[in-house]
Enzyme design. Sequence first.
Site, PDB file in Angstrom:
ATOM      1  N   ASP A 158       0.856  -1.190   0.000  1.00 59.52           N
ATOM      2  CA  ASP A 158       0.000   0.000   0.000  1.00 59.52           C
ATOM      3  C   ASP A 158       0.890   1.236   0.000  1.00 59.52           C
ATOM      4  O   ASP A 158       2.114   1.125  -0.041  1.00 59.52           O
ATOM      5  CB  ASP A 158      -0.968  -0.013   1.192  1.00 59.52           C
ATOM      6  CG  ASP A 158      -2.306   0.621   0.831  1.00 59.52           C
ATOM      7  OD1 ASP A 158      -2.307   1.772   0.339  1.00 59.52           O
ATOM      8  OD2 ASP A 158      -3.353  -0.027   1.022  1.00 59.52           O
ATOM      9  N   HIS A 218      -2.604   3.104  -4.838  1.00 58.95           N
ATOM     10  CA  HIS A 218      -2.034   2.698  -3.539  1.00 58.95           C
ATOM     11  C   HIS A 218      -0.606   2.165  -3.708  1.00 58.95           C
ATOM     12  O   HIS A 218      -0.247   1.119  -3.169  1.00 58.95           O
ATOM     13  CB  HIS A 218      -2.925   1.646  -2.862  1.00 58.95           C
ATOM     14  CG  HIS A 218      -4.214   2.230  -2.340  1.00 58.95           C
ATOM     15  ND1 HIS A 218      -4.248   3.137  -1.308  1.00 58.95           N
ATOM     16  CD2 HIS A 218      -5.508   2.029  -2.703  1.00 58.95           C
ATOM     17  CE1 HIS A 218      -5.518   3.477  -1.053  1.00 58.95           C
ATOM     18  NE2 HIS A 218      -6.293   2.825  -1.904  1.00 58.95           N
ATOM     19  N   GLU A 282      -9.595   2.673  -5.689  1.00 58.92           N
ATOM     20  CA  GLU A 282      -9.198   4.043  -5.352  1.00 58.92           C
ATOM     21  C   GLU A 282      -7.961   4.511  -6.122  1.00 58.92           C
ATOM     22  O   GLU A 282      -6.966   4.903  -5.525  1.00 58.92           O
ATOM     23  CB  GLU A 282      -8.937   4.144  -3.831  1.00 58.92           C
ATOM     24  CG  GLU A 282     -10.167   3.801  -3.019  1.00 58.92           C
ATOM     25  CD  GLU A 282      -9.929   3.832  -1.504  1.00 58.92           C
ATOM     26  OE1 GLU A 282     -10.866   4.229  -0.792  1.00 58.92           O
ATOM     27  OE2 GLU A 282      -8.831   3.456  -1.040  1.00 58.92           O
TER      28      GLU A 282
HETATM   29  C1  ACM Z   1     -10.962  -0.396   0.194  1.00 57.52           C
HETATM   30  O1  ACM Z   1     -11.467  -0.328   1.324  1.00 57.52           O
HETATM   31  N1  ACM Z   1     -10.335   0.638  -0.327  1.00 57.52           N
HETATM   32  C2  ACM Z   1     -11.038  -1.606  -0.596  1.00 57.52           C
END
Ligand code: ACM
Length: 468
Positions: A158, A218, A282
Site C-alpha cells: 500500500d 495505492h 481508489e
Molecule cells: C478499500 O477499502 N479501499 C477496498
Amino acid sequence: IPIPVNYNRGDGKFNWKPVMSIGCTTGSGGKSSPSKLLSSWLMRRKPDAACQIGSKQSDIEFKFDEGLKEEAYRLDISKDKITITGNQSGWVRGAAALVMLLEDDGWAVCQIEDEPRFSWRGMHLDVCRHFFPIDRVKRLIDVMALHRMNTFHWHLTDDQGWRIAIDAFPKLAEVSAWRDRDGQPSGGCYSKQDVKDVLAYADERNIQVVPEIEMPGHARAALAAFPELSCNGGPFEVANTCGIFDDVYCAGKDATFEFLEKVLAEIVQLFPGPYLHVGGDECPKVRWKECPDCQGRMRKEGLKDENELQSWFITKMGKTLQLTGKHMVGWDEILEGGLPPSAVVMSWQGTQGGIEAARMGHDVIMSPTSHCYFDYRQSDEPEEPGNLGRIPLETVYGYEPVPSELDPLAASKIFGVQGNIWTERMPTWKLVEYMALPRLCALAEVAWSPASKKNWDCFQSRLTNHLS
Ligand code: ACM
Ligand code: ZN
C-alpha cells in the site's frame, strides 16, 4: 459458534480425562490427521490437560469418509468416545467445533452434522498501515480456524508500506518497507521464509492465503524506491499519513508492467493457492490525464478515457495471471470495463458492485463497508477507537450476503463473505484484536451457518460462554 446445520443433544456427558488420547484409525487418503492441532487447542483451553497422540483405542478418533463434501463433518460425542468423521478438510472443521463445545466439566453427549454455507469465509488484514510480525498474523489465522473460517486475505502492499521481500527488487525491502515516524524509520518486511512459515501454519488449519499486491493505485511505497514507474518521475517518500494519493503506477510506460510481472512471478511461485488479489481500488486519474506516456497508450489502444485505461491495465494483469493458472481477485472498481471471466470481484463500496458482477457471471465475495469493515467503530462511546461509520456487533450478525434482488443463477455466484481489518488507527495488536472481536465471531456465523438457523438472541447467549 458458528451454529451447526444439525445438532442433537443427548443425555449425559463425556467427561474430560486427565490424559486424552487422540488418533486416527481409518484410512486418511494419505493426509495426516489434525491430531496435533486438536491436542494443542485442547491444552490451551485446559492448561492442566495432557493429550496423547496414537492410533489405537483413542478417546477422540478421526474417521475418514471421502463421501462427505469439502469441509463437511460429522461429530459424535457419546459417553465413552468422540468421533469426528470427514475428509481431511472436514476433520479440521470438526476439531474446531469440538473445542468450541467444551464446557468446564467436559462435553455434553451430542451428534452434529455440519457443512459450510459459503465456500469463501474470509478475513483480511492490512499489514501496511501498521506492520505486524508473523506470530501476530498466525494468531489471527488460528482464531479464524477456531471459527471455521477458511480464507486469509493478506494486504501486503500500500502507500504506507511494502511488506514482502522480492528477490528481483531488493529496494522494496530496503526503502519501500519503511516510513518516517517522528524522525524514526517505522515498518518492516516479511522474508520469503516468514511467508512460508505462515503458509504452513495456515495449511495445517486448512486455510488458504490470498496475497494482495495493489495496482494501479495505492503504490506510493513502491514508487518511493522506483520513481521511474510513476508518470512524472517523483521523487516520492513512503506515505506518512492515511489518504488516497495521486501518484500511482504509470499505465503508459512498459517498465511498469515489466516490474509488476516480475513481482507477480515471485508471488505466484511463493503462494500455492488459486487466488491472487490485485487491488484495483481508489486509483486517481489526475497524473494519467497529464502524462504523455499514458495519453499515448490510450491512443494506441483506442481507449476513450482514463477509466478505460484502468480497465485495460487490470485486464492486462488478469491475462498475465490467467497464464499462470491463478484467478485474479480485485475490489469492485475492476468492474469499470472488461474483465477476464475467471476474475473474482470483491464488493466493498456497498453491494451494487457485487450485484452487477454476479449478473455478469463473476464469482463474488461480499465485503461491504456497511457490515464488514472492522476498522469502523463498534459503539458510540466517546473512547471507542475506530474510523468513519459505526458497525456494531448486531449489524454484522444481521448481514445477509445474498442480495434479495438476484435471481437464483446470479445468487449462486455469491460464493463468499469477508471481514476487513484496515489498520490506519491500530498501532498495536491489542487494538487489532479489540476491533476484530467479537465481530469476527458474528461474521463466522453469517459465513458458515444456514440463514434459517440465525437468531440474534440465541447468538448473544452462546456468545457469553464463547468469550471465555
Ligand atoms: C478499500 O477499502 N479501499 C477496498
Ligand atoms: Zn503515465
